[in-house]
Scaffold this motif. Structure first.
Motif, short mmCIF file in Angstrom:
data_model
loop_
_atom_site.label_atom_id
_atom_site.label_comp_id
_atom_site.label_asym_id
_atom_site.label_seq_id
_atom_site.Cartn_x
_atom_site.Cartn_y
_atom_site.Cartn_z
N MET A 56 53.82 32.82 44.25
CA MET A 56 53.13 31.90 43.38
C MET A 56 52.09 32.66 42.55
O MET A 56 51.35 33.48 43.07
N THR A 57 52.01 32.35 41.26
CA THR A 57 51.07 33.00 40.36
C THR A 57 49.68 32.42 40.56
O THR A 57 49.50 31.20 40.57
N LYS A 58 48.70 33.29 40.68
CA LYS A 58 47.32 32.85 40.80
C LYS A 58 46.83 32.40 39.43
O LYS A 58 47.18 32.99 38.41
N THR A 59 46.03 31.34 39.40
CA THR A 59 45.49 30.82 38.14
C THR A 59 43.98 30.68 38.24
O THR A 59 43.40 30.69 39.34
N LEU A 60 43.36 30.54 37.07
CA LEU A 60 41.92 30.33 36.99
C LEU A 60 41.67 29.33 35.87
O LEU A 60 42.26 29.44 34.79
N VAL A 61 40.81 28.35 36.13
CA VAL A 61 40.44 27.38 35.10
C VAL A 61 39.23 27.93 34.37
O VAL A 61 38.19 28.24 34.98
N PHE A 62 39.36 28.07 33.05
CA PHE A 62 38.27 28.56 32.21
C PHE A 62 38.18 27.66 30.99
O PHE A 62 39.18 27.44 30.31
N ASP A 63 37.02 27.12 30.73
CA ASP A 63 36.81 26.19 29.60
C ASP A 63 37.80 25.02 29.66
O ASP A 63 38.29 24.56 28.63
N GLY A 64 38.13 24.58 30.87
CA GLY A 64 39.01 23.43 31.03
C GLY A 64 40.49 23.72 30.87
O GLY A 64 41.31 22.81 30.89
N VAL A 65 40.85 24.99 30.69
CA VAL A 65 42.25 25.39 30.52
C VAL A 65 42.65 26.24 31.72
O VAL A 65 41.89 27.10 32.16
N VAL A 66 43.87 26.03 32.22
CA VAL A 66 44.38 26.82 33.34
C VAL A 66 45.10 28.05 32.77
O VAL A 66 46.03 27.91 31.97
N TYR A 67 44.63 29.24 33.16
CA TYR A 67 45.23 30.50 32.71
C TYR A 67 45.78 31.27 33.90
O TYR A 67 45.20 31.22 34.99
N PRO A 68 46.86 32.03 33.69
CA PRO A 68 47.32 32.93 34.75
C PRO A 68 46.32 34.07 34.94
O PRO A 68 45.75 34.55 33.96
N VAL A 69 46.12 34.47 36.19
CA VAL A 69 45.30 35.64 36.48
C VAL A 69 46.23 36.84 36.52
O VAL A 69 47.14 36.90 37.34
N ILE A 70 46.02 37.77 35.60
CA ILE A 70 46.86 38.96 35.52
C ILE A 70 46.48 39.95 36.60
O ILE A 70 47.33 40.57 37.23
N SER A 71 45.17 40.09 36.82
CA SER A 71 44.69 40.98 37.87
C SER A 71 43.26 40.62 38.24
O SER A 71 42.56 39.96 37.47
N THR A 72 42.85 41.06 39.42
CA THR A 72 41.47 40.91 39.88
C THR A 72 40.95 42.29 40.19
O THR A 72 41.59 43.06 40.92
N ARG A 73 39.81 42.61 39.63
CA ARG A 73 39.22 43.94 39.81
C ARG A 73 38.37 43.98 41.07
O ARG A 73 37.98 42.94 41.62
N ASN A 74 38.08 45.19 41.53
CA ASN A 74 37.30 45.37 42.76
C ASN A 74 35.93 44.70 42.70
O ASN A 74 35.40 44.27 43.71
N ASN A 75 35.36 44.60 41.48
CA ASN A 75 34.03 43.98 41.35
C ASN A 75 34.10 42.46 41.26
O ASN A 75 33.08 41.80 41.09
#
Length: 135
Positions: A1-20
């Motif tokens: 399953m693709t991870k998503t993030l809601v930003f400004d009310g829009v659901v976007y796919p998370v391409i990557s998460t950095r160590n920070n």
């Protein structure tokens, strides 16, 4: 399953998460980088470290930003003013792409369409990336 993030009310796919904890969200380029270089529409992979202006926080996916060469650097600006210096290097101008062998050409002026954002753990935009077209 693709991870998503809601930003400004829009659901976007998370391409990557950095160590920070920063998240790269948005959409990949529709063509591989070597094809974009061949068309003289190089991809933008973000701002040079330490060159970003606080106005970067206002950039959104779909924004069209102006790119202008200034000496040995390429600067990007939005409607509110300068945003920072691109990672493009004058040392790469005229170099051959490692995969395709195409000659890399960074235009003196171009338009950047923002396709990806880097969002910090506080939910603020701290960088962006996308595709260029001739100005």
């Amino acid at each position: 399953m693709t991870k998503t993030l809601v930003f400004d009310g829009v659901v976007y796919p998370v391409i990557s998460t950095r160590n920070n904890g920063d998240h790269l969200i948005g959409y990949p380029n529709t063509e591989p980088a070597e094809f974009l270089y061949a068309k003289h529409t190089p991809p933008v992979h973000g701002l040079a470290k330490g060159s970003g202006n606080p106005l970067v926080a206002d950039v959104r996916i779909g924004d069209r930003l102006a790119i202008h060469r200034h000496g040995d650097h390429w600067l990007v600006s939005g409607p509110s003013g300068p945003l920072g210096r691109l990672r493009w290097s004058v040392a790469d101008q005229g170099r051959r792409h490692a995969v395709s062998g195409e000659v890399i050409h960074f235009p003196d002026t171009a338009t950047l369409e923002v396709k990806r954002l880097v969002i910090n753990p506080s939910g603020q935009v701290v960088d962006f990336a996308g595709m260029t077209s001739q100005a």
